[in-house]
Design a protein around this motif. Structure first.
Motif, PDB file in Angstrom:
ATOM      1  N   LYS A 196       6.451  -3.806   7.099  1.00 13.35           N
ATOM      2  CA  LYS A 196       7.001  -3.879   5.958  1.00 13.35           C
ATOM      3  C   LYS A 196       7.527  -2.600   4.939  1.00 13.35           C
ATOM      4  O   LYS A 196       7.062  -1.683   5.620  1.00 13.35           O
ATOM      5  CB  LYS A 196       6.110  -4.801   4.816  1.00 13.35           C
ATOM      6  CG  LYS A 196       5.760  -6.183   5.381  1.00 13.35           C
ATOM      7  CD  LYS A 196       6.828  -7.164   5.330  1.00 13.35           C
ATOM      8  CE  LYS A 196       6.453  -8.562   5.638  1.00 13.35           C
ATOM      9  NZ  LYS A 196       5.776  -8.674   7.122  1.00 13.35           N
ATOM     10  N   HIS A 197       8.613  -2.891   4.478  1.00 10.04           N
ATOM     11  CA  HIS A 197       8.946  -1.337   3.673  1.00 10.04           C
ATOM     12  C   HIS A 197       7.953  -1.021   2.877  1.00 10.04           C
ATOM     13  O   HIS A 197       7.061  -1.569   2.553  1.00 10.04           O
ATOM     14  CB  HIS A 197      10.321  -1.717   2.754  1.00 10.04           C
ATOM     15  CG  HIS A 197      10.816  -0.837   1.965  1.00 10.04           C
ATOM     16  ND1 HIS A 197      11.563   0.369   2.726  1.00 10.04           N
ATOM     17  CD2 HIS A 197      10.713  -0.462   0.647  1.00 10.04           C
ATOM     18  CE1 HIS A 197      11.849   1.046   1.823  1.00 10.04           C
ATOM     19  NE2 HIS A 197      11.281   0.719   0.369  1.00 10.04           N
ATOM     20  N   ASN A 198       7.708   0.113   2.903  1.00  7.28           N
ATOM     21  CA  ASN A 198       6.685   1.081   2.241  1.00  7.28           C
ATOM     22  C   ASN A 198       5.564   0.733   2.597  1.00  7.28           C
ATOM     23  O   ASN A 198       4.450   1.333   1.749  1.00  7.28           O
ATOM     24  CB  ASN A 198       6.720   0.824   0.741  1.00  7.28           C
ATOM     25  CG  ASN A 198       6.563   2.117  -0.271  1.00  7.28           C
ATOM     26  OD1 ASN A 198       6.931   3.136   0.195  1.00  7.28           O
ATOM     27  ND2 ASN A 198       6.086   1.790  -1.377  1.00  7.28           N
ATOM     28  N   SER A 199       5.220   0.281   3.610  1.00  7.14           N
ATOM     29  CA  SER A 199       3.782  -0.010   4.250  1.00  7.14           C
ATOM     30  C   SER A 199       3.304   1.385   5.225  1.00  7.14           C
ATOM     31  O   SER A 199       3.889   2.181   5.599  1.00  7.14           O
ATOM     32  CB  SER A 199       3.749  -1.369   5.053  1.00  7.14           C
ATOM     33  OG  SER A 199       4.544  -0.902   6.176  1.00  7.14           O
ATOM     34  N   ILE A 200       1.947   1.228   5.442  1.00  3.22           N
ATOM     35  CA  ILE A 200       1.470   2.128   6.512  1.00  3.22           C
ATOM     36  C   ILE A 200       1.120   1.321   7.567  1.00  3.22           C
ATOM     37  O   ILE A 200       0.531   0.408   7.844  1.00  3.22           O
ATOM     38  CB  ILE A 200       0.096   2.754   6.042  1.00  3.22           C
ATOM     39  CG1 ILE A 200       0.374   3.629   4.562  1.00  3.22           C
ATOM     40  CG2 ILE A 200      -0.380   3.609   6.716  1.00  3.22           C
ATOM     41  CD1 ILE A 200      -1.096   3.876   3.736  1.00  3.22           C
TER      42      ILE A 200
ATOM     43  N   GLN B  10      10.158   3.192  11.352  1.00  3.83           N
ATOM     44  CA  GLN B  10      11.113   3.869  10.533  1.00  3.83           C
ATOM     45  C   GLN B  10      12.392   2.832   9.940  1.00  3.83           C
ATOM     46  O   GLN B  10      12.565   3.219   8.818  1.00  3.83           O
ATOM     47  CB  GLN B  10      11.718   4.896  11.406  1.00  3.83           C
ATOM     48  CG  GLN B  10      10.651   6.033  11.661  1.00  3.83           C
ATOM     49  CD  GLN B  10      10.853   7.277  12.625  1.00  3.83           C
ATOM     50  OE1 GLN B  10      11.989   7.015  13.502  1.00  3.83           O
ATOM     51  NE2 GLN B  10      10.396   8.335  12.595  1.00  3.83           N
TER      52      GLN B  10
ATOM     53  N   GLY C  39      11.171   0.903   7.126  1.00  6.00           N
ATOM     54  CA  GLY C  39      11.059   1.789   6.027  1.00  6.00           C
ATOM     55  C   GLY C  39       9.683   2.185   5.629  1.00  6.00           C
ATOM     56  O   GLY C  39       9.066   2.119   4.572  1.00  6.00           O
ATOM     57  N   ALA C  40       8.808   1.987   6.662  1.00  3.91           N
ATOM     58  CA  ALA C  40       7.381   2.400   6.494  1.00  3.91           C
ATOM     59  C   ALA C  40       7.032   3.667   5.897  1.00  3.91           C
ATOM     60  O   ALA C  40       7.856   4.676   6.515  1.00  3.91           O
ATOM     61  CB  ALA C  40       6.813   2.107   7.892  1.00  3.91           C
ATOM     62  N   LYS C  41       6.163   3.846   4.947  1.00  3.04           N
ATOM     63  CA  LYS C  41       5.984   5.385   4.444  1.00  3.04           C
ATOM     64  C   LYS C  41       5.046   6.173   5.422  1.00  3.04           C
ATOM     65  O   LYS C  41       4.989   7.323   5.098  1.00  3.04           O
ATOM     66  CB  LYS C  41       5.398   5.248   3.191  1.00  3.04           C
ATOM     67  CG  LYS C  41       4.185   4.679   2.960  1.00  3.04           C
ATOM     68  CD  LYS C  41       3.917   4.847   1.644  1.00  3.04           C
ATOM     69  CE  LYS C  41       2.275   4.133   1.315  1.00  3.04           C
ATOM     70  NZ  LYS C  41       1.826   4.122  -0.212  1.00  3.04           N
ATOM     71  N   GLU C  42       4.237   5.434   6.260  1.00  3.95           N
ATOM     72  CA  GLU C  42       3.575   6.386   7.021  1.00  3.95           C
ATOM     73  C   GLU C  42       3.454   5.781   8.487  1.00  3.95           C
ATOM     74  O   GLU C  42       3.400   4.604   8.279  1.00  3.95           O
ATOM     75  CB  GLU C  42       2.134   6.717   6.381  1.00  3.95           C
ATOM     76  CG  GLU C  42       1.468   7.751   7.138  1.00  3.95           C
ATOM     77  CD  GLU C  42       0.136   8.240   6.139  1.00  3.95           C
ATOM     78  OE1 GLU C  42      -0.651   9.052   6.640  1.00  3.95           O
ATOM     79  OE2 GLU C  42       0.099   7.942   4.929  1.00  3.95           O
TER      80      GLU C  42
ATOM     81  N   LYS D 220      -7.478   4.977   4.853  1.00  3.76           N
ATOM     82  CA  LYS D 220      -6.341   4.971   3.885  1.00  3.76           C
ATOM     83  C   LYS D 220      -6.611   4.138   2.712  1.00  3.76           C
ATOM     84  O   LYS D 220      -5.806   4.248   1.606  1.00  3.76           O
ATOM     85  CB  LYS D 220      -5.261   4.373   4.653  1.00  3.76           C
ATOM     86  CG  LYS D 220      -4.698   5.175   5.933  1.00  3.76           C
ATOM     87  CD  LYS D 220      -3.966   6.247   5.222  1.00  3.76           C
ATOM     88  CE  LYS D 220      -3.525   7.464   6.132  1.00  3.76           C
ATOM     89  NZ  LYS D 220      -2.758   8.495   5.550  1.00  3.76           N
TER      90      LYS D 220
END
Length: 232
Positions: free
Chosen positions: A24-28, A47, A50-53, A85
């Motif tokens: 998901k977007h903004n997930s790790i 990427q 939209g994964a943040k990490e 995390k």
């Protein structure tokens, strides 16, 4: 690995495509994948999502585990990374992993003889089970009694081939609790074993059992106190 191929696809990339739908977007995103091509594909997919990490774990950190088998270090590395995390202290993680119990994952339920229950049902998992059995046998010289059944939609050669080399006795059977799923005919299991090693799997070393409990009782009857009964 190649499992549930009728639903997920027949290649690792197709399976990775289906499983990466969870990102998901903004997930790790955390994975223990080691295949470089699949790693690259997963990284690219994460990427785009939209994964943040994005983290690919290594199993080099040796935790003391409550479950048996070196392959579990790989799983522990993923669990530990997730816990860190989430802000969980490493001493707490180490304590939890030391106590962890996973029923049916090379689960040792008895000694004298050793009785081990394992839910492996595809080549990758049976490969891990086989490796765990090799590690378990190092300081235990007893014979291995293998009680084996398989769903009909699995590849018998690829599955049994992963572990048959380590068996001294083979008890071919089927599962009876899940009536919605068909099993490989136990006679086919015996036939494969005999073709694999005619000298070893002959006479009293192999038997067919319609009911798994009968296979278990026979294995218990035959097994010496130092022997290993593996049910998988």
């Amino acid at each position: 690995g190649l499992d549930h191929t009728d639903i997920l696809g027949s290649t690792k990339k197709k399976i990775a495509y289906e499983k990466s739908g969870i990102i998901k977007h903004n997930s790790i995103f955390i994975s223990s994948e080691t295949d470089k091509k699949i790693m690259g594909y997963l990284k690219s997919t994460a990427q785009k999502a939209g994964a943040k990490e994005i983290i690919f774990t290594q199993s080099s950190a040796a935790y003391k585990l409550g479950v048996f088998g070196s392959h579990q270090q790989k799983n522990a590395a993923v669990a530990a990374t997730v816990a860190h995390k989430l802000g969980i202290d490493d001493s707490c993680v180490a304590k939890a992993l030391k106590k962890i119990n996973i029923p049916g994952a090379f689960e040792i339920v008895n000694k004298n003889p050793w009785i081990i229950i394992d839910g492996a049902h595809n080549p990758d998992k049976l490969g891990s089970t086989s490796q765990a059995l090799r590690e378990f046998k190092k300081n235990r010289p007893g014979k291995v009694h293998l009680i084996f059944g398989l769903a009909h939609n699995k590849n018998l050669k690829n599955c049994l081939g992963k572990i048959i080399k380590q068996a001294d006795y083979l008890y071919a059977t089927r599962f009876t609790q899940n009536t919605d799923r068909k099993c490989v005919d136990p006679r086919q299991i015996i036939s494969f074993a005999k073709n694999y090693d005619k000298a070893k799997f002959k006479g009293g070393n192999t038997r067919v059992f319609v009911f798994p409990e009968d296979a278990f009782f026979e294995a218990k009857r035959k097994a010496g106190k130092k022997d290993i009964i593996l049910i998988t």
